[in-house]
Design a protein around this motif. Structure first.
Motif, PDB file in Angstrom:
ATOM      1  N   ASP A 182       1.162  -1.745  -0.113  1.00  9.39           N
ATOM      2  CA  ASP A 182      -0.349   0.034  -0.080  1.00  9.39           C
ATOM      3  C   ASP A 182       1.181   1.467   0.528  1.00  9.39           C
ATOM      4  O   ASP A 182       0.691   2.083   0.642  1.00  9.39           O
ATOM      5  CB  ASP A 182      -1.210  -0.057   1.499  1.00  9.39           C
ATOM      6  CG  ASP A 182      -1.996   1.362   0.656  1.00  9.39           C
ATOM      7  OD1 ASP A 182      -2.372   1.216  -0.143  1.00  9.39           O
ATOM      8  OD2 ASP A 182      -2.479   1.358   2.497  1.00  9.39           O
ATOM      9  N   LEU A 183       1.816   1.271  -0.525  1.00 11.48           N
ATOM     10  CA  LEU A 183       3.260   2.043  -0.702  1.00 11.48           C
ATOM     11  C   LEU A 183       2.227   3.244  -1.350  1.00 11.48           C
ATOM     12  O   LEU A 183       1.642   2.902  -2.700  1.00 11.48           O
ATOM     13  CB  LEU A 183       4.431   2.015  -1.488  1.00 11.48           C
ATOM     14  CG  LEU A 183       5.136   2.737  -1.048  1.00 11.48           C
ATOM     15  CD1 LEU A 183       5.668   2.843   0.103  1.00 11.48           C
ATOM     16  CD2 LEU A 183       7.077   2.797  -2.256  1.00 11.48           C
ATOM     17  N   SER A 184       2.599   4.730  -0.726  1.00 11.25           N
ATOM     18  CA  SER A 184       1.936   5.922  -1.486  1.00 11.25           C
ATOM     19  C   SER A 184       3.443   6.838  -0.834  1.00 11.25           C
ATOM     20  O   SER A 184       3.572   7.045   0.191  1.00 11.25           O
ATOM     21  CB  SER A 184       0.654   6.245  -1.338  1.00 11.25           C
ATOM     22  OG  SER A 184       0.211   6.591  -0.250  1.00 11.25           O
ATOM     23  N   PRO A 185       2.692   7.872  -0.970  1.00 15.67           N
ATOM     24  CA  PRO A 185       3.309   9.352  -0.725  1.00 15.67           C
ATOM     25  C   PRO A 185       2.294   9.891   0.687  1.00 15.67           C
ATOM     26  O   PRO A 185       2.912  10.720   1.517  1.00 15.67           O
ATOM     27  CB  PRO A 185       3.390  10.583  -1.918  1.00 15.67           C
ATOM     28  CG  PRO A 185       2.761   9.826  -2.984  1.00 15.67           C
ATOM     29  CD  PRO A 185       1.932   8.507  -2.236  1.00 15.67           C
ATOM     30  N   TYR A 186       1.896   9.298   1.210  1.00 12.92           N
ATOM     31  CA  TYR A 186       1.011   9.379   2.346  1.00 12.92           C
ATOM     32  C   TYR A 186       1.147   8.712   3.211  1.00 12.92           C
ATOM     33  O   TYR A 186       1.275   8.793   4.617  1.00 12.92           O
ATOM     34  CB  TYR A 186      -0.672   9.380   1.963  1.00 12.92           C
ATOM     35  CG  TYR A 186      -1.149  10.382   0.731  1.00 12.92           C
ATOM     36  CD1 TYR A 186      -1.168  11.980   2.111  1.00 12.92           C
ATOM     37  CD2 TYR A 186      -1.278   9.977  -0.300  1.00 12.92           C
ATOM     38  CE1 TYR A 186      -1.803  12.696   0.947  1.00 12.92           C
ATOM     39  CE2 TYR A 186      -2.278  11.069  -1.010  1.00 12.92           C
ATOM     40  CZ  TYR A 186      -1.862  12.596  -0.329  1.00 12.92           C
ATOM     41  OH  TYR A 186      -2.981  13.379  -0.900  1.00 12.92           O
ATOM     42  N   ASN A 187       2.304   7.224   3.218  1.00 11.23           N
ATOM     43  CA  ASN A 187       2.617   6.443   3.948  1.00 11.23           C
ATOM     44  C   ASN A 187       4.136   6.385   4.028  1.00 11.23           C
ATOM     45  O   ASN A 187       5.001   5.319   4.184  1.00 11.23           O
ATOM     46  CB  ASN A 187       2.176   5.200   4.224  1.00 11.23           C
ATOM     47  CG  ASN A 187       2.383   4.500   3.081  1.00 11.23           C
ATOM     48  OD1 ASN A 187       3.279   4.609   2.139  1.00 11.23           O
ATOM     49  ND2 ASN A 187       0.740   3.467   2.945  1.00 11.23           N
ATOM     50  N   THR A 188       4.927   7.450   3.596  1.00  9.23           N
ATOM     51  CA  THR A 188       5.869   7.660   3.112  1.00  9.23           C
ATOM     52  C   THR A 188       6.681   9.082   3.912  1.00  9.23           C
ATOM     53  O   THR A 188       6.144   9.999   4.250  1.00  9.23           O
ATOM     54  CB  THR A 188       6.920   7.728   1.937  1.00  9.23           C
ATOM     55  OG1 THR A 188       6.385   6.381   1.888  1.00  9.23           O
ATOM     56  CG2 THR A 188       8.367   7.306   1.554  1.00  9.23           C
ATOM     57  N   LEU A 189       7.305   9.088   5.131  1.00  9.45           N
ATOM     58  CA  LEU A 189       7.490  10.498   5.774  1.00  9.45           C
ATOM     59  C   LEU A 189       9.139  10.754   5.391  1.00  9.45           C
ATOM     60  O   LEU A 189       9.783  10.280   4.615  1.00  9.45           O
ATOM     61  CB  LEU A 189       7.814  10.412   7.367  1.00  9.45           C
ATOM     62  CG  LEU A 189       6.971   9.345   7.819  1.00  9.45           C
ATOM     63  CD1 LEU A 189       6.960   9.356   9.322  1.00  9.45           C
ATOM     64  CD2 LEU A 189       5.365   9.986   8.044  1.00  9.45           C
ATOM     65  N   VAL A 190       9.333  12.131   5.544  1.00  6.43           N
ATOM     66  CA  VAL A 190      10.797  12.456   4.753  1.00  6.43           C
ATOM     67  C   VAL A 190      11.103  13.374   6.541  1.00  6.43           C
ATOM     68  O   VAL A 190      10.104  14.602   6.739  1.00  6.43           O
ATOM     69  CB  VAL A 190      10.429  13.575   4.421  1.00  6.43           C
ATOM     70  CG1 VAL A 190      11.879  13.923   3.596  1.00  6.43           C
ATOM     71  CG2 VAL A 190       9.876  12.860   2.951  1.00  6.43           C
ATOM     72  N   HIS A 191      12.455  12.964   7.098  1.00  8.96           N
ATOM     73  CA  HIS A 191      12.582  13.288   8.215  1.00  8.96           C
ATOM     74  C   HIS A 191      14.133  13.572   8.260  1.00  8.96           C
ATOM     75  O   HIS A 191      14.793  12.930   7.700  1.00  8.96           O
ATOM     76  CB  HIS A 191      12.587  12.326   9.604  1.00  8.96           C
ATOM     77  CG  HIS A 191      13.133  13.228  10.739  1.00  8.96           C
ATOM     78  ND1 HIS A 191      12.544  14.166  11.106  1.00  8.96           N
ATOM     79  CD2 HIS A 191      13.682  12.447  11.682  1.00  8.96           C
ATOM     80  CE1 HIS A 191      12.951  14.213  12.342  1.00  8.96           C
ATOM     81  NE2 HIS A 191      14.236  13.604  12.404  1.00  8.96           N
ATOM     82  N   GLU A 192      14.850  15.329   8.020  1.00  7.03           N
ATOM     83  CA  GLU A 192      15.576  15.392   7.774  1.00  7.03           C
ATOM     84  C   GLU A 192      16.521  14.583   6.625  1.00  7.03           C
ATOM     85  O   GLU A 192      17.463  14.314   6.297  1.00  7.03           O
ATOM     86  CB  GLU A 192      16.716  15.533   9.260  1.00  7.03           C
ATOM     87  CG  GLU A 192      16.105  15.765  10.526  1.00  7.03           C
ATOM     88  CD  GLU A 192      16.895  16.196  11.495  1.00  7.03           C
ATOM     89  OE1 GLU A 192      18.084  14.467  11.662  1.00  7.03           O
ATOM     90  OE2 GLU A 192      16.789  16.247  12.570  1.00  7.03           O
TER      91      GLU A 192
END
Length: 294
Positions: free
Chosen positions: A226-236
């Motif tokens: 269920d990969l999408s831009p909504y279950n991927t975080l961007v941290h630093e």
């Protein structure tokens, strides 16, 4: 009047919600003087070794719920502070609580569950027939599957550094406690990829990280599902893959290749819409080869 589809944080960009949120942490008859409950570390299934130094394992640690981070179709995520009173031993955790069978709103689970089996035929029949008992078993499977997937991928990330996932701290029943990804001073969660605005160089770096993560998944013979831009975080600047209860075994599940291809298209379309040229078909073919599907 037609009612609109209920929306969740899985679909929208807002991530952090403030204030006291129910349900509260499960109560203990012997409550601590401060906080909501004693740490549940002793009775839980623990994450992989070596334990990060920030993981609090002390018997006297106390859990305090600070609010909701995310609401989704199958689970809600809360921000929890685990601390040893009167010391500086403090960590922030994301407590993901899967709903029981009567309250889950994710009903497309049949395809994801293909290839997963339980040992007892009674349990398998209950899951197949979606009885109340079967729904509870499925909820437990979601939590256990995510804990197992995160444990495996965290080890891979530690060894090779080509995929980042939250460290799975512990699992008890349908509550999964994870490393909190975000600002530990403010309690603000890292933004999801869908909310990130960056220049071309930043996009290229994020796409590189995404393809490396997809390659790790393929070589491990699993798909996110269920990969999408909504279950991927961007941290630093670091891409962190989250939400893996529906992890798919590419070999055991007859629809595995389709799930993998859909994951690629979901994220590739987001990058393409922002002006980055990517070759979806070439990537899908390469991942299929790495997964042993060709």
């Amino acid at each position: 009047m037609r009612r609109g589809r209920r929306k969740f944080d899985d679909d929208e960009a807002d991530f952090v919600k403030r204030g006291r949120i129910e349900p509260a942490l499960s109560e203990d008859p012997d409550l601590p003087e401060t906080g909501d409950r004693w740490s549940t570390w002793d009775n839980a299934l623990h994450g992989p070794d070596p334990l990060p130094e920030w993981v609090r394992t002390e018997h006297g640690a106390v859990d305090t719920e600070l609010g909701m981070l995310k609401t989704g179709k199958e689970a809600d995520v809360y921000l929890v502070r685990r601390a040893v009173p009167d010391t500086d031993k403090v960590s922030l955790l994301a407590a993901k609580r899967y709903r029981d069978g009567d309250h889950r709103l994710f009903h497309r689970d049949a395809g994801y569950l293909e290839g997963r089996r339980v040992r007892r035929s009674r349990e398998m029949r209950a899951m197949t027939n979606r009885t109340a008992f079967g729904k509870e078993l499925i909820a437990g499977q979601w939590a256990a599957a995510e804990f197992d997937a995160l444990s495996r991928l965290w080890r891979v990330g530690q060894e090779g550094g080509t995929i980042s996932v939250p460290y799975p701290v512990q699992l008890i029943g349908t509550e999964l406690m994870l490393e909190f990804i975000g600002d530990h001073k403010t309690g603000e969660a890292a933004p999801r990829l869908a909310a990130v605005r960056t220049d071309r160089e930043g996009l290229e770096d994020l796409w590189r990280q995404m393809t490396e993560a997809l390659s790790v998944l393929a070589r491990t013979q699993i798909a996110h599902g269920d990969l999408s831009p909504y279950n991927t975080l961007v941290h630093e600047g670091r891409l962190v893959i989250i939400d893996m209860p529906q992890i798919v075994d590419l070999i055991a599940n007859p629809q595995g290749a389709e799930f993998m291809a859909r994951d690629v298209r979901n994220v590739a379309n987001w990058f393409t819409a922002r002006g980055l040229r990517v070759d979806q078909d070439e990537l899908i073919e390469r991942l299929s080869y790495e997964a042993g599907l060709l």
